[in-house]
Design a protein around this motif. Structure first.
Motif, PDB file in Angstrom:
ATOM      1  N   LYS A 293       0.836  -1.206   0.000  1.00  0.00           N
ATOM      2  CA  LYS A 293       0.000   0.000   0.000  1.00  0.00           C
ATOM      3  C   LYS A 293       0.873   1.259   0.000  1.00  0.00           C
ATOM      4  O   LYS A 293       0.565   2.243  -0.674  1.00  0.00           O
TER       5      LYS A 293
ATOM      6  N   GLU B 175       2.240   1.750  -3.561  1.00  0.00           N
ATOM      7  CA  GLU B 175       1.253   2.336  -4.465  1.00  0.00           C
ATOM      8  C   GLU B 175       1.056   3.811  -4.180  1.00  0.00           C
ATOM      9  O   GLU B 175       0.987   4.634  -5.104  1.00  0.00           O
ATOM     10  N   LYS B 176       0.959   4.158  -2.905  1.00  0.00           N
ATOM     11  CA  LYS B 176       0.789   5.559  -2.518  1.00  0.00           C
ATOM     12  C   LYS B 176       1.978   6.396  -2.959  1.00  0.00           C
ATOM     13  O   LYS B 176       1.815   7.514  -3.471  1.00  0.00           O
TER      14      LYS B 176
ATOM     15  N   ASN C 209       2.074   7.353  -6.632  1.00  0.00           N
ATOM     16  CA  ASN C 209       1.096   8.385  -6.966  1.00  0.00           C
ATOM     17  C   ASN C 209       1.433   9.735  -6.351  1.00  0.00           C
ATOM     18  O   ASN C 209       1.106  10.781  -6.914  1.00  0.00           O
TER      19      ASN C 209
ATOM     20  N   THR D  76       5.243  -7.959  -7.806  1.00  0.00           N
ATOM     21  CA  THR D  76       4.232  -6.915  -7.676  1.00  0.00           C
ATOM     22  C   THR D  76       4.839  -5.523  -7.789  1.00  0.00           C
ATOM     23  O   THR D  76       4.283  -4.644  -8.454  1.00  0.00           O
TER      24      THR D  76
ATOM     25  N   LEU E  61       3.850  -2.886 -10.589  1.00  0.00           N
ATOM     26  CA  LEU E  61       3.339  -1.559 -10.234  1.00  0.00           C
ATOM     27  C   LEU E  61       4.095  -0.468 -10.991  1.00  0.00           C
ATOM     28  O   LEU E  61       3.497   0.502 -11.480  1.00  0.00           O
TER      29      LEU E  61
ATOM     30  N   ALA F 228       2.744   2.202 -13.813  1.00  0.00           N
ATOM     31  CA  ALA F 228       2.875   3.632 -13.533  1.00  0.00           C
ATOM     32  C   ALA F 228       3.876   4.334 -14.448  1.00  0.00           C
ATOM     33  O   ALA F 228       4.035   5.550 -14.374  1.00  0.00           O
TER      34      ALA F 228
END
Length: 467
Positions: A178, A181-182, A185, A212, A216, A220
């Motif tokens: 998590k 991913e944060k 972004n 993973t 990711l 992105a």
């Protein structure tokens, strides 16, 4: 000729500039009687001087006879939080990270992390690097201190967040994902910081996490980084653990691809080179690290000929772009060229390109930086070539590769903004940073469980004289 003394750096503060250097280094080589127009941080035009003068009659014009304008160097593999320990690395054997870097970085609080990052970024700019790729900090807490450091210095940075999870609980592993991913972004629209995910080495993460994190980054448009096949010990550990070499292991779990940047990749089998080629994986070639602590030299020219994207990295050894390309050529020549009578060993331009244009492509920023071209960010250097070492001049790219020196770099620009003039920042106090670092370095080193193998040079001298 315009001398350094006659140049006033304030003339570069204008919003729109037309610069006419004596030599302009483009992606295909050096040209003369060319100029560039810089607007809003980008090269808006690159072309013959007379054409641009006729189309921009009212723009601020700067003539620079005796100077070359070239793309800023790209450091494809750095460790910004290791600057406090660079004087501890001399004479140390491979896998120094276990005895010096991990203990040192683990002892950095947010303030020390910021100071280390800012010092490293300043050194990089002084060496002509306008972009650095940080492989991830082994420190507690977030990366805000490093974001602050590189932003204040004004250097472009691909900033890795480490996602190691081996030994973590399932809840902690989910938390790491998590956060990853944060993070991707959070900084995606930053003007200078480009987020990246990193696994220190494959053996410190689960296969699920490696796959993973890589995926990711692929989604992105970011870079996934890891150290691969750097030392014999790491290859043997992977063989024991997985029955596969590190790069083979990454290939088996589908973690390779255009988003992946494999740092070092010095110990490669023919099959592994094919894996790199077919997957589109890029490599960070670190020639100074090979010279200082390596087990082998990466087959960088062979990979280049196969179309594998290659960038040059310092590995936080010595932040000097000209000495880096010299080391890249010399390391390859001594490791491979001499054995087969290859006196060209890349023809000079190969290593120059890997430090600029090709380096930007290797770190997935080729659409933004790495060359002087219309639409690209104005990340460039002004280099004094009116010096004895460059007279007579017949092949400027070769001369930069063999003779170039950091003290020739007069101006360093990132996104069209002058960041350094004659080695020092123009809008903040570099000397004050050095003073603050000198006050805090001992604290960081003495409180860390660092173990050096080789003694200080003076102690080494005494021991040798006893024999």
């Amino acid at each position: 000729m315009v001398s350094r003394i006659e140049l006033n750096p304030e003339i570069f503060f204008a919003q729109r500039l037309l610069i006419t250097p004596e030599h302009l280094i483009l992606s295909h080589g050096s040209v003369s009687n060319y100029a560039v127009v810089i607007e809003e941080g980008y090269f808006s035009e690159v072309g013959p001087v007379e054409d641009l003068l006729s189309r921009y009659p009212n723009i601020t014009k700067i003539d620079l006879p005796g100077f070359a304008m070239m793309p800023g160097f790209i450091d494809a593999h750095h460790h910004l939080t290791q600057s406090f320990g660079k004087a501890l690395a001399f004479g140390e054997p491979s896998e120094i990270f276990k005895r010096v870097w991990v203990p040192l970085e683990g002892n950095l609080d947010a303030e020390l992390m910021y100071l280390s990052g800012k010092l490293a970024a300043l050194e990089s700019l002084r060496g002509g690097f306008t972009t650095v790729v940080d492989a991830g900090a082994r420190t507690e807490g977030g990366l805000d201190p490093l974001v602050k450091a590189v932003s204040e210095v004004g250097i472009r940075c691909v900033l890795g967040m480490i996602s190691n999870d081996k030994g973590a609980s399932s809840s902690d592993q989910n938390k790491i994902l998590k956060q990853a991913e944060k993070y991707l972004n959070e900084w995606e629209n930053h003007s200078l910081v480009h987020p990246s995910l990193a696994i220190s080495i494959p053996e410190v993460a689960t296969d699920h996490m490696i796959y993973t994190a890589s995926n990711l980054c692929k989604e992105a448009g970011a870079v996934f980084q890891t150290h691969v096949n750097e030392h014999l010990a790491s290859v043997e550990r992977s063989l024991i653990q997985h029955g596969l070499r590190p790069l083979e292991h990454l290939h088996s779990i589908k973690a390779l691809g255009p988003q992946t940047l494999a740092a070092h990749a010095t110990l490669l089998t023919p099959e592994e080179i094919t894996m790199l080629q077919e997957s589109g994986t890029a490599v960070a070639y670190n020639p100074v690290a090979t010279q200082w602590k390596g087990n082998a030299a990466a087959p960088a020219l062979h990979m280049h000929e196969l179309g594998i994207r290659i960038g040059l990295g310092t590995d936080a050894t010595r932040s000097d772009g000209f000495r880096l390309i010299d080391a890249a050529e010399a390391t390859h020549r001594l490791s491979y060229g001499l054995q087969v009578g290859d006196f060209s060993s890349g023809g000079g331009w190969t290593w120059f390109d890997q430090a600029t244009t090709s380096g930007a492509e290797a770190i997935s920023l080729g659409n933004l930086t790495g060359e002087i071209a219309s639409g690209k960010a104005a990340d460039f250097l002004l280099v004094d070539v009116d010096i004895p070492e460059f007279q007579p001049s017949r092949d400027l790219v070769w001369e930069f590769t063999r003779f170039g020196n950091r003290d020739q770099i007069v101006g360093v620009f990132v996104s069209g903004k002058l960041r350094l003039w004659e080695g020092w920042p123009v809008d903040w106090d570099g000397k004050a940073l050095m003073h603050e670092v000198s006050q805090r370095t001992n604290e960081a080193i003495e409180n860390a469980p660092i173990k050096k193998i080789h003694p200080h040079s003076s102690e080494h001298r005494k021991k040798r004289k006893k024999h």
